[in-house]
Design a protein around this motif. Structure first.
Motif, PDB file in Angstrom:
ATOM      1  N   LYS A  29       3.887 -25.283  24.990  1.00 26.08           N
ATOM      2  CA  LYS A  29       4.552 -25.793  26.179  1.00 26.08           C
ATOM      3  C   LYS A  29       4.162 -27.217  26.545  1.00 26.08           C
ATOM      4  O   LYS A  29       4.876 -27.879  27.300  1.00 26.08           O
ATOM      5  N   LYS A  30       3.027 -27.691  26.043  1.00 28.48           N
ATOM      6  CA  LYS A  30       2.592 -29.027  26.420  1.00 28.48           C
ATOM      7  C   LYS A  30       1.926 -29.715  25.237  1.00 28.48           C
ATOM      8  O   LYS A  30       1.121 -29.112  24.527  1.00 28.48           O
ATOM      9  N   VAL A  31       2.261 -30.999  25.035  1.00 29.63           N
ATOM     10  CA  VAL A  31       1.665 -31.817  23.990  1.00 29.63           C
ATOM     11  C   VAL A  31       1.261 -33.157  24.599  1.00 29.63           C
ATOM     12  O   VAL A  31       2.035 -33.757  25.352  1.00 29.63           O
ATOM     13  N   ILE A  32       0.059 -33.607  24.285  1.00 33.65           N
ATOM     14  CA  ILE A  32      -0.406 -34.941  24.682  1.00 33.65           C
ATOM     15  C   ILE A  32      -0.686 -35.738  23.420  1.00 33.65           C
ATOM     16  O   ILE A  32      -1.437 -35.291  22.550  1.00 33.65           O
ATOM     17  N   ILE A  33      -0.058 -36.899  23.297  1.00 32.00           N
ATOM     18  CA  ILE A  33      -0.316 -37.804  22.180  1.00 32.00           C
ATOM     19  C   ILE A  33      -0.919 -39.069  22.756  1.00 32.00           C
ATOM     20  O   ILE A  33      -0.268 -39.787  23.527  1.00 32.00           O
ATOM     21  N   ASN A  34      -2.150 -39.349  22.378  1.00 32.38           N
ATOM     22  CA  ASN A  34      -2.846 -40.518  22.907  1.00 32.38           C
ATOM     23  C   ASN A  34      -2.802 -41.659  21.884  1.00 32.38           C
ATOM     24  O   ASN A  34      -2.580 -41.448  20.694  1.00 32.38           O
ATOM     25  N   ASN A  35      -3.022 -42.889  22.376  1.00 30.88           N
ATOM     26  CA  ASN A  35      -3.008 -44.079  21.518  1.00 30.88           C
ATOM     27  C   ASN A  35      -1.685 -44.198  20.762  1.00 30.88           C
ATOM     28  O   ASN A  35      -1.650 -44.464  19.555  1.00 30.88           O
ATOM     29  N   ALA A  80      14.610 -29.659  20.865  1.00 31.16           N
ATOM     30  CA  ALA A  80      14.725 -28.212  20.676  1.00 31.16           C
ATOM     31  C   ALA A  80      14.644 -27.446  21.980  1.00 31.16           C
ATOM     32  O   ALA A  80      15.225 -26.367  22.114  1.00 31.16           O
ATOM     33  N   SER A  81      13.905 -28.001  22.950  1.00 31.08           N
ATOM     34  CA  SER A  81      13.741 -27.343  24.249  1.00 31.08           C
ATOM     35  C   SER A  81      14.566 -28.080  25.291  1.00 31.08           C
ATOM     36  O   SER A  81      14.257 -29.234  25.621  1.00 31.08           O
ATOM     37  N   PRO A  82      15.616 -27.466  25.842  1.00 30.73           N
ATOM     38  CA  PRO A  82      16.483 -28.164  26.793  1.00 30.73           C
ATOM     39  C   PRO A  82      15.749 -28.678  28.032  1.00 30.73           C
ATOM     40  O   PRO A  82      16.123 -29.701  28.595  1.00 30.73           O
ATOM     41  N   GLY A  83      14.706 -28.010  28.451  1.00 27.93           N
ATOM     42  CA  GLY A  83      14.002 -28.414  29.668  1.00 27.93           C
ATOM     43  C   GLY A  83      12.825 -29.339  29.438  1.00 27.93           C
ATOM     44  O   GLY A  83      12.083 -29.645  30.381  1.00 27.93           O
ATOM     45  N   ALA A  84      12.626 -29.812  28.210  1.00 29.73           N
ATOM     46  CA  ALA A  84      11.455 -30.640  27.910  1.00 29.73           C
ATOM     47  C   ALA A  84      11.506 -31.963  28.657  1.00 29.73           C
ATOM     48  O   ALA A  84      12.557 -32.608  28.739  1.00 29.73           O
ATOM     49  N   ARG A  85      10.348 -32.390  29.195  1.00 26.97           N
ATOM     50  CA  ARG A  85      10.217 -33.673  29.875  1.00 26.97           C
ATOM     51  C   ARG A  85       9.268 -34.556  29.075  1.00 26.97           C
ATOM     52  O   ARG A  85       8.264 -34.089  28.550  1.00 26.97           O
ATOM     53  N   PHE A  86       9.596 -35.852  29.026  1.00 29.26           N
ATOM     54  CA  PHE A  86       8.801 -36.805  28.260  1.00 29.26           C
ATOM     55  C   PHE A  86       8.345 -37.912  29.190  1.00 29.26           C
ATOM     56  O   PHE A  86       9.150 -38.478  29.926  1.00 29.26           O
ATOM     57  N   ALA A  87       7.054 -38.226  29.164  1.00 33.13           N
ATOM     58  CA  ALA A  87       6.512 -39.224  30.086  1.00 33.13           C
ATOM     59  C   ALA A  87       5.563 -40.143  29.337  1.00 33.13           C
ATOM     60  O   ALA A  87       4.784 -39.701  28.481  1.00 33.13           O
ATOM     61  N   PHE A  88       5.651 -41.443  29.659  1.00 33.70           N
ATOM     62  CA  PHE A  88       4.815 -42.455  29.032  1.00 33.70           C
ATOM     63  C   PHE A  88       3.871 -43.049  30.070  1.00 33.70           C
ATOM     64  O   PHE A  88       4.274 -43.308  31.200  1.00 33.70           O
ATOM     65  N   LEU A 127       7.432 -42.982  35.487  1.00 27.97           N
ATOM     66  CA  LEU A 127       8.575 -42.091  35.711  1.00 27.97           C
ATOM     67  C   LEU A 127       9.880 -42.748  35.266  1.00 27.97           C
ATOM     68  O   LEU A 127      10.800 -42.085  34.834  1.00 27.97           O
ATOM     69  N   ARG A 128       9.971 -44.090  35.384  1.00 27.75           N
ATOM     70  CA  ARG A 128      11.163 -44.787  34.916  1.00 27.75           C
ATOM     71  C   ARG A 128      11.343 -44.571  33.417  1.00 27.75           C
ATOM     72  O   ARG A 128      12.441 -44.317  32.932  1.00 27.75           O
ATOM     73  N   SER A 129      10.224 -44.657  32.713  1.00 31.14           N
ATOM     74  CA  SER A 129      10.294 -44.410  31.276  1.00 31.14           C
ATOM     75  C   SER A 129      10.676 -42.963  30.997  1.00 31.14           C
ATOM     76  O   SER A 129      11.454 -42.671  30.095  1.00 31.14           O
ATOM     77  N   ALA A 130      10.118 -42.052  31.779  1.00 27.35           N
ATOM     78  CA  ALA A 130      10.401 -40.652  31.561  1.00 27.35           C
ATOM     79  C   ALA A 130      11.889 -40.382  31.742  1.00 27.35           C
ATOM     80  O   ALA A 130      12.504 -39.610  30.996  1.00 27.35           O
TER      81      ALA A 130
END
Length: 469
Positions: A370-376, A426-434, A462-465
């Motif tokens: 349900k959650k992924v964090i990618i750093n750097n 793949a997940s319709p409800g997925a949110r992406f944030a930078f 949030l603008r990026s998201a």
């Protein structure tokens, strides 16, 4: 006459009570009687013992009702809280320990400059005011020295009553340890402590109710084997390598039998035992940060060498949070970890691409992640390829956070949208944030928070998201 005398006596008693009770904090306009002062002495004493040292001492000035309470309340003595100057701290601490009747609740002496004051510290620790002490924090001032300063043996006289113990920047009195038992100790932290392997094993065997163990920069042990029916959290890191001051390298951690263990956390990037073996930990929920510094990672019968799976036979379904750290092109390795931990949330810094075979589905991607964090994150092709794998294949993904290591603008965001293929997620409800690249750290104590991995400066754009949703 008798009725008049009785009325005067009642008015006198009422006035006396009003003088004893400080005003303020009541329910009436302009403040009412302080109802806290009507609580029993034992309750007020517990409240006072939870206050910082100076605030607790100041309660003596509230009223005659409060005056004797601080000296009888369980003592909470934080020497650093007394003053910014060493000589004043010594004067105040000595005075408090002479005047207080005890018992002790907490004694904290952190980063103390010794300057030939060993006898003074030993005298403090032997004070009757600390009798029955439940919490101790003790450390000398940190310094690089081939001869660590010994911890006063008197610090261990509280073994029968301690619930929390934190020792740092000292050497342990190894000869005393086999004779000690800590029947109430639930949290133990050792940092930059020199202790022999046998003494540490004896120490842990004497902690029959231990729940949280933190070992950072420990000198003197090569292997640590843990069997505990009560441990719920373990955090470890090795000491800095130095052949002169640290001839013994912490090489191996073995979790033989830990039926209640929920968290296994290497505490410092790059300072990890070369071998970690988990033989029996059926309730393990949080693992990481795992890195290539762990040459051999054995989980049940599954074996990883430098993050590469050699044998995948154990599925640890209890693990919910997995943190990985690597710089190599190894998405395939990440997928192998997801197979080993099918129910986890992923936090990592890795790169590469991989084609997902729907005929050989990965349970974690299909029903759990349900959650992924990618750093750097730089946004270049290898980074985007790695992230796109989860965008296109994580069926129940709710949130994906990117810690940026680059500047961005509208053109950059449009390019990321194309590279990540968010329109095909793949997940319709997925949110992406930078956001800014996260400064990784561990929150202490590691058992007190739902997620011990702390990503500082985690401010999301949030603008990026919105551009990616």
């Amino acid at each position: 006459m008798r009725d008049d005398a009785m009325a005067k006596r009642i008015r006198f008693d009422a006035e006396s009570r009003r003088q004893e009770l400080p005003v303020g904090g009541g329910g009436g306009e302009g403040g009412g009687p302080d109802l806290i002062s009507r609580l029993p002495d034992e309750v007020l004493g517990d409240i006072i013992s939870l206050l910082p040292t100076r605030d607790g001492a100041r309660t003596q000035t509230i009223s005659r009702r409060w005056r004797p309470l601080w000296r009888a309340a369980p003592l909470n003595l934080d020497v650093d809280d007394l003053s910014d100057e060493d000589h004043k701290r010594i004067i105040f601490a000595t005075k408090i320990l002479c005047e207080h009747t005890g018992p002790g609740r907490r004694f904290s002496l952190i980063g103390f400059r010794l300057h030939n004051r060993f006898d003074k510290i030993d005298g403090w620790l032997r004070s009757r005011a600390l009798t029955g002490l439940r919490e101790i924090e003790f450390s000398y001032e940190f310094q690089i020295s081939p001869l660590p300063r010994p911890m006063p043996p008197s610090a261990l006289r509280f073994a029968p009553t301690l619930c929390v113990a934190e020792f740092a920047c000292c050497s342990f009195p190894n000869e005393m340890v086999p004779e000690l038992n800590f029947p109430h100790l639930k949290r133990l932290s050792l940092r930059s402590v020199t202790v022999s392997e046998d003494a540490l094993h004896s120490l842990l065997s004497g902690c029959s109710v231990l729940e949280s163990l933190s070992l950072r920069y420990i000198v003197g042990i090569g292997r640590l084997h843990i069997s505990s029916q009560t441990l719920r959290s373990i955090g470890v890191s090795t000491a800095w390598s130095d052949s002169d001051t640290n001839p013994i390298k912490f090489q191996e951690l073995v979790i033989k039998d830990a039926p209640c263990l929920e968290r296994l956390i290497p505490l410092d990037h790059g300072l990890v035992p070369a071998t970690i073996r988990v033989m029996h930990a059926p309730k393990l929920e949080i693992v990481g940060m795992l890195s290539v510094g762990i040459s051999n990672l054995v989980l049940g019968t599954t074996v990883f060498q430098e993050m590469i799976a050699l044998k995948l036979t154990t599925s640890m379904r209890t693990v919910k949070v997995l943190a990985l750290d690597s710089l190599g092109p190894n998405l395939g390795s990440v997928v192998d970890f997801l197979k080993c931990f099918p129910c986890c949330t992923l936090q990592k810094t890795m790169k590469n691409t991989l084609t997902y075979n729907s005929l050989d589905p990965i349970e974690c991607l299909e029903v759990h992640l349900k959650k992924v964090i990618i750093n750097n994150y730089h946004g270049m092709k290898p980074d985007a390829g790695f992230a796109k794998f989860f965008v296109l294949n994580a069926k129940v993904l709710e949130e994906m956070d990117f810690g940026l290591s680059c500047s961005y603008n509208d053109k950059w965001m449009a390019n990321q949208r194309r590279r990540l293929q968010v329109d095909n997620k793949a997940s319709p409800g997925a949110r992406f944030a930078f956001g800014h690249s996260y400064a990784y750290g561990i929150t202490f104590p590691i058992f007190s928070k739902p997620d011990p991995f702390e990503w500082k400066n985690r401010r999301l754009f949030l603008r990026s998201a919105s551009l990616l949703n």
